[in-house]
Scaffold this active site. Structure first.
Site, PDB file in Angstrom:
ATOM      1  N   ASP A   1       0.890  -1.157   0.000  1.00 43.08           N
ATOM      2  CA  ASP A   1       0.000   0.000   0.000  1.00 43.08           C
ATOM      3  C   ASP A   1       0.938   1.219   0.000  1.00 43.08           C
ATOM      4  O   ASP A   1       2.085   1.105   0.420  1.00 43.08           O
ATOM      5  CB  ASP A   1      -0.856  -0.040   1.272  1.00 43.08           C
ATOM      6  CG  ASP A   1      -1.616   1.249   1.483  1.00 43.08           C
ATOM      7  OD1 ASP A   1      -2.301   1.680   0.541  1.00 43.08           O
ATOM      8  OD2 ASP A   1      -1.506   1.833   2.576  1.00 43.08           O
TER       9      ASP A   1
ATOM     10  N   ASP B   1      -1.346  -0.616   6.208  1.00 47.02           N
ATOM     11  CA  ASP B   1      -1.482  -0.090   7.570  1.00 47.02           C
ATOM     12  C   ASP B   1      -2.887   0.378   7.931  1.00 47.02           C
ATOM     13  O   ASP B   1      -3.219   0.515   9.092  1.00 47.02           O
ATOM     14  CB  ASP B   1      -0.518   1.092   7.776  1.00 47.02           C
ATOM     15  CG  ASP B   1      -0.975   2.322   7.005  1.00 47.02           C
ATOM     16  OD1 ASP B   1      -0.978   3.417   7.574  1.00 47.02           O
ATOM     17  OD2 ASP B   1      -1.355   2.178   5.828  1.00 47.02           O
TER      18      ASP B   1
ATOM     19  N   ASP C   1      -7.080  -1.569   4.492  1.00 46.04           N
ATOM     20  CA  ASP C   1      -6.142  -2.615   4.044  1.00 46.04           C
ATOM     21  C   ASP C   1      -6.453  -3.972   4.669  1.00 46.04           C
ATOM     22  O   ASP C   1      -5.894  -4.987   4.248  1.00 46.04           O
ATOM     23  CB  ASP C   1      -4.694  -2.235   4.410  1.00 46.04           C
ATOM     24  CG  ASP C   1      -4.197  -1.035   3.621  1.00 46.04           C
ATOM     25  OD1 ASP C   1      -4.643  -0.882   2.466  1.00 46.04           O
ATOM     26  OD2 ASP C   1      -3.404  -0.252   4.153  1.00 46.04           O
TER      27      ASP C   1
END
Length: 651
Positions: A353, A543, A547
């Site tokens: 990410d 995080d 996610d």
């Protein structure tokens, strides 16, 4: 006393009990060895009958082997007879009995030595397990049991009261003095200090904190007095969750461990059957042929039993993975189970990410481009719409207009559109704040400056375009190093997924040397991408709350534990406590090393055993070789397994 406290005290009690047990075991081994030496001298210099000699040797035999005999008997009673204790018992009793067969020499010293050396192997196993447990148990010591509250009695001065940490409610003011550990997660309301976070994150550099900063339980306050407002209950604190994660890691067996367990269940009965066949078939054949009785085949069968005991595998492989998990936790990497170490070692694709993972996730407004109003009014509207948002972009917009919380402007009809933005009524105006997808969905014509570097947030008022705000985020100091390290380790593909616009994603990917990126994605798009990447095991690093589904879907989900959301940490398989992407390479290196050590142990144990089994069948091996092939191999495998605990990065 609470469950948390009981658990804490049980850990210490268990630790002292473990140490006492090892001391006792060492004394038993020492006394048995002396008695064995005395028995050998007695046999050499005293003229005794076979029965008298047996009684002399039974003293050290029973002293060294009483626990093994007891375990073997318990296994038989419980229907689980094919274990290493049973094999040792049958082999040693057989060796004691063989001396009474016609034409056979007594094997009393060998029988006692097999049992004695088996206890040495058990001692090494206990020591190695204790070392591994200590590396995990040190986490228990970083969580204090008490907290200091400031209480003001009516008409009296402020008094400090020490209370059980698990009785402190969320929102309670507490005081942490220099040298004390922070008992609960909280926010600093007064004071400045440096925190030692090494126990929590593995980082040796102290972290500076001041008013408004979040602090985690388990950190040590080094310098100033801190007044905190607690944000989590004792059982919900970062350190409590961390301890729970590591404690429950042993429940998840690796493929290697599961294979060894299944292997031992099938292998042991087969070996006992082969040993019986080796003892009976040649003896019966000799009897049919009219040949004299030969004790050699029974002796070989007993050696076969000693050699074939699978304890080197059954003990060393789980111990290796346990050591790997302990070694990783020392470096601020929490692995939730040995099975994840197994997969992590084979990862060849790492998907990141962007925000908060590769970048710091601390956004700030870098430019404001109003169309139909002035800059302040555009910021005023955007900050109010983002009033309830927990997204870093929302924080940045509120920080850019600090009066938002106190100017009394009413906000209502708030609607958050996943992956696009938020719309709300600010005063009498309907304001949309979001990305280009949000503007397109509302039918609003938008534009932005081509040379703006950062995330563009568009604002529309009552259906008309009002301008855009540029928000920038900088990459973490070690993100580029993390990507480079993964490349050097043979990770074939690094991918970045983000909901941010394409040009921002392209710039970050190019800066960090990432192979591939995909921008302007919705949370569902990330799940789909990871689901399709199935050629090699995939690790996803993230995080945020959004996610969590991707972390759960990936072969290995890696969460940032310092700033990451609870949902992400819960869904992940591996948690990096200090938010440094470079720890991903460390985690993979630890996993690969652990797997390599486990494989070394399997190859070594099976190789030596097969060699001695062949020699035993041919009549070349001695009982001493058999002892080495079992207990000697176990001791060496256990010592090798302990290396998994002490990972040192190569320079």
């Amino acid at each position: 006393m609470t469950n948390e406290h009981n658990h804490h005290h049980d850990e210490h009690h268990e630790h002292h009990h473990e140490e006492g047990g090892m001391r006792h075991q060492l004394m038993v081994i020492g006394a048995s060895a002396l008695l064995l030496a005395a028995a050998v001298l007695t046999e050499r210099y005293a003229s005794l009958t076979t029965w008298q000699l047996l009684l002399v040797y039974l003293v050290p035999y029973l002293m060294a082997g009483h626990e093994t005999l007891h375990e073997a008997w318990e296994g038989i009673c419980e229907g689980d007879m094919f274990n290493e204790h049973f094999l040792m018992t049958v082999a040693t009793i057989g060796a004691l009995a063989i001396g009474f067969l016609p034409g056979a020499e007594t094997q009393f010293p060998e029988a006692v030595f097999v049992m004695l050396f088996f206890q040495v192997g058990e001692l090494f196993e206990g020591y190695a397990e204790g070392r591994s447990r200590k590396s995990i148990a040190h986490l228990m010591d970083i969580r204090p049991d008490t907290a200091t509250m400031e209480v003001t009695a009516e008409g009296a001065a402020v008094q400090e009261v020490t209370v059980d940490a698990d009785t402190v409610q969320v929102g309670t003011p507490i005081v942490v003095k220099p040298g004390e550990k922070i008992p609960l997660d909280g926010i600093v309301v007064e004071g400045r200090s440096a925190l030692n976070t090494v126990a929590l994150t593995g980082e040796s550099m102290p972290r500076q904190v001041g008013e408004g900063d979040e602090v985690a339980a388990g950190c040590v306050n080094l310098s100033g007095v801190l007044r905190l407002r607690t944000t989590k209950m004792f059982g919900e604190s970062t350190v409590s969750k961390m301890i729970h994660l590591v404690e429950s890691a042993s429940e998840h067996k690796s493929k290697s461990e599961a294979f060894i367990t299944r292997f031992a269940r099938i292998y042991t009965p087969v070996v006992v059957g082969l040993a019986l066949a080796m003892a009976i078939v040649p003896t019966l054949w000799n009897a049919v042929q009219g040949a004299a009785f030969n004790v050699q085949w029974i002796y070989r069968a007993l050696m076969f039993l000693v050699v074939s005991c699978p304890c080197a595998l059954v003990i060393s492989v789980p111990l290796t993975f346990f050591g790997g998990i302990g070694g990783a936790s020392r470096r601020g990497i929490l692995v939730k189970g040995a099975n994840y170490l197994d997969v992590l070692a084979k990862v060849r694709t790492v998907v990141f990410d962007k925000t908060g993972t590769l970048t710091e996730g601390r956004f700030a407004v870098s430019a404001v481009h109003p169309d139909a109003c002035d800059e302040q009014h555009l910021l005023h509207l955007a900050a109010h719409v983002e009033h309830f948002s927990t997204h870093p972009i929302g924080n940045a917009l509120r920080d850019a207009f600090p009066d938002e919380a106190t100017d009394g402007c009413p906000v209502g009809d708030v609607v958050e559109v996943a992956g696009k933005g938020i719309k709300a009524r600010v005063g009498h105006q309907l304001v949309c704040v979001g990305n280009t997808k949000m503007m397109d969905a509302e039918g609003i014509k938008w534009h932005h400056c081509a040379n703006d570097e950062g995330t563009v947030i568009h604002v529309a008022i009552d259906g008309d375009y009002a301008g855009h705000i540029i928000i920038s985020d900088r990459t973490k100091d070690d993100s580029a190093e993390a990507v480079a390290q993964l490349g050097m380790m043979g990770v074939k593909k690094t991918v970045m997924l983000t909901g941010d616009r394409d040009d921002v994603a392209a710039r970050v990917a190019k800066t960090l040397g990432i192979n591939e990126y995909h921008a302007e994605l919705m949370p569902d798009d990330k799940v789909c991408f990871v689901a399709e990447e199935r050629e090699t095991p995939v690790a996803f690093v993230g995080d945020g709350i959004n996610d969590a589904p991707v972390l759960a879907r990936a072969d290995v989900g890696i969460a940032m534990g310092g700033l990451g959301s609870d949902a992400a940490i819960e869904a992940a398989d591996v948690v990096l406590m200090d938010d440094h992407p470079s720890k991903i390479a460390t985690a993979i290196a630890i996993a690969r090393r652990t797997l390599a050590i486990a494989r070394q142990n399997v190859a070594f144990a099976i190789g030596v055993k097969v060699a001695v089994l062949v020699l035993a069948a041919l009549g070349v091996a001695t009982m001493w070789m058999a002892v080495f092939a079992d207990v000697g191999v176990t001791v060496l495998a256990v010592l090798n397994a302990m290396r998994a605990l002490a990972y040192k990065p190569s320079r």
